[in-house]
Design a protein around this motif. Structure first.
Motif, mmCIF file in Angstrom:
data_model
loop_
_atom_site.group_PDB
_atom_site.id
_atom_site.type_symbol
_atom_site.label_atom_id
_atom_site.label_comp_id
_atom_site.label_asym_id
_atom_site.label_seq_id
_atom_site.Cartn_x
_atom_site.Cartn_y
_atom_site.Cartn_z
ATOM 1 N N GLU A 1 0.846 -1.186 0.000
ATOM 2 C CA GLU A 1 0.000 0.000 0.000
ATOM 3 C C GLU A 1 0.883 1.238 0.000
ATOM 4 O O GLU A 1 1.842 1.331 0.778
ATOM 5 C CB GLU A 1 -0.941 0.024 1.201
ATOM 6 N N PRO B 1 -0.289 4.464 3.447
ATOM 7 C CA PRO B 1 -1.327 3.692 4.136
ATOM 8 C C PRO B 1 -1.985 4.364 5.339
ATOM 9 O O PRO B 1 -2.711 3.703 6.089
ATOM 10 C CB PRO B 1 -0.583 2.421 4.571
ATOM 11 N N LEU C 1 4.653 -1.684 3.086
ATOM 12 C CA LEU C 1 4.006 -0.382 3.195
ATOM 13 C C LEU C 1 4.993 0.713 2.793
ATOM 14 O O LEU C 1 6.138 0.719 3.256
ATOM 15 C CB LEU C 1 3.517 -0.130 4.621
ATOM 16 N N GLN D 1 0.559 2.353 12.004
ATOM 17 C CA GLN D 1 0.366 1.180 11.154
ATOM 18 C C GLN D 1 0.848 -0.082 11.870
ATOM 19 O O GLN D 1 0.187 -1.138 11.807
ATOM 20 C CB GLN D 1 1.112 1.375 9.837
ATOM 21 N N VAL E 1 3.408 -6.907 8.717
ATOM 22 C CA VAL E 1 4.190 -6.036 7.838
ATOM 23 C C VAL E 1 5.597 -6.608 7.671
ATOM 24 O O VAL E 1 6.359 -6.709 8.630
ATOM 25 C CB VAL E 1 4.264 -4.599 8.385
ATOM 26 N N TRP F 1 8.739 -1.649 5.862
ATOM 27 C CA TRP F 1 8.312 -0.317 5.436
ATOM 28 C C TRP F 1 9.353 0.244 4.466
ATOM 29 O O TRP F 1 10.539 -0.082 4.559
ATOM 30 C CB TRP F 1 8.206 0.631 6.627
#
Length: 324
Positions: free
Chosen positions: A61, A64, A92, A103, A111, A114
């Motif tokens: 995403e 996000p 992300l 998040q 996740v 990042w």
């Protein structure tokens, strides 16, 4: 003095670093209705199946927010298409430390990583979601004067104009906005999808066709404010030029589907039916659940101004929701 796109980039970076704006200054679709994220999660699952259900796929995403969309998406995926939930590797793209923390609080160990830039997403087939991401990217503005085109710069909270090499036929006083950063990202992701497989779904506000006009705006406390004053304290955005994004993706080798009014897209995905189910299960919140869903799809709400666009590998069939 700095060019408008440089001013916007600096203001947006400062604003999102604080991570306080969502809900206070503006409200996004995932924060309004959990059905929105659930529908997008199931859209991603159907897209994964159309890709041949690879054993490993990146789900990423861009921008996000607080992680609400992805939390809703993953919950729906785990319940309805668990094989996709097992195959996906979640990434992300987020620069704000405050939003990364939010998040992490919602998504925890799901996740994988990042990233500060979409180019850092690891290679392989990918499904990319971008809800209200492109509108926050910086734009350049050109204004037609009697002596020719001039470009807008910002100095001490006001516009000033400088000579430029922009050229097109337009009446005096016309404004042309160019989202150079958005076009570059669409081209980069289009090339990636064409080479490695997958699809990007972008949901944002803006016209279906490119046109002249000024759309630069800012929100503070859910009210419009001067976009040039107090940079970093307001959400500064501009309408997305969907035709330009589609053209950039196609030029890089991807297929483009849409743009389609978001209300039509969400209704085809079953957002109203899902919202009715949620309202039935939560009778005390039924009114607000249905009102939020209506706002997302109604032409007088977000349904017409917001659009849906997909860039995809050319061999993929027409994406769900984009059938004629």
């Amino acid at each position: 003095m700095e060019r408008l796109d440089a001013f916007m980039a600096r203001a947006a970076a400062a604003y999102y670093a604080r991570g306080e704006g969502i809900g206070r200054d503006f409200t996004t679709a995932p924060e309004m209705s959990q059905a929105f994220g659930e529908c997008l999660g199931l859209w991603a699952a159907v897209t994964w199946q159309a890709m041949g259900a690879p054993g490993r796929v990146v789900l990423a995403e861009l921008g996000p927010g607080r992680g609400t969309l992805m939390a809703d998406a993953l919950r729906a995926v785990d319940q309805m298409v668990p094989a996709f939930g097992r195959a996906l590797e979640l990434h992300l793209v987020e620069t704000s430390p405050a939003l990364r923390a939010a998040q992490a609080g919602k998504l925890g160990g799901r996740v994988a990583a990042w990233h500060a830039d979409a180019r850092e997403i690891p290679p392989g087939p990918a499904i990319l979601l971008a809800n209200e991401f492109f509108d926050a990217l910086p734009i350049r503005q050109f204004i037609r004067r009697a002596e020719g085109w001039r470009e807008r710069y910002v100095l001490e909270g006001s516009f000033i104009e400088q000579p430029c090499d922009h050229a097109e036929a337009a009446p005096e006083g016309s404004i042309r906005e160019i989202g150079q950063a958005a076009r570059e990202i669409a081209a980069q992701l289009g090339a990636r999808l064409a080479a490695q497989g997958g699809a990007l779904l972008a949901l944002d506000y803006g016209p279906a066709e490119s046109g002249l006009g000024e759309t630069l705006q800012a929100l503070r406390d859910n009210a419009a404010c001067d976009p040039l004053s107090e940079p970093g304290t307001a959400d500064i955005t501009a309408h997305v030029d969907f035709a330009a994004l589609a053209a950039a993706g196609r030029a890089a080798g991807a297929a483009a589907h849409g743009p389609l009014p978001m209300g039509v897209f969400l209704q085809r995905l079953g957002l109203m039916a899902r919202s009715a189910m949620l309202a039935q299960s939560e009778p005390r919140q039924a009114g607000s659940i249905l009102a939020a869903a209506q706002r997302l799809v109604a032409p007088e709400g977000m349904g017409r101004l917001f659009k849906a666009l997909v860039l995809a590998h050319p061999a993929l069939p027409t994406p769900a929701g984009f059938e004629a």
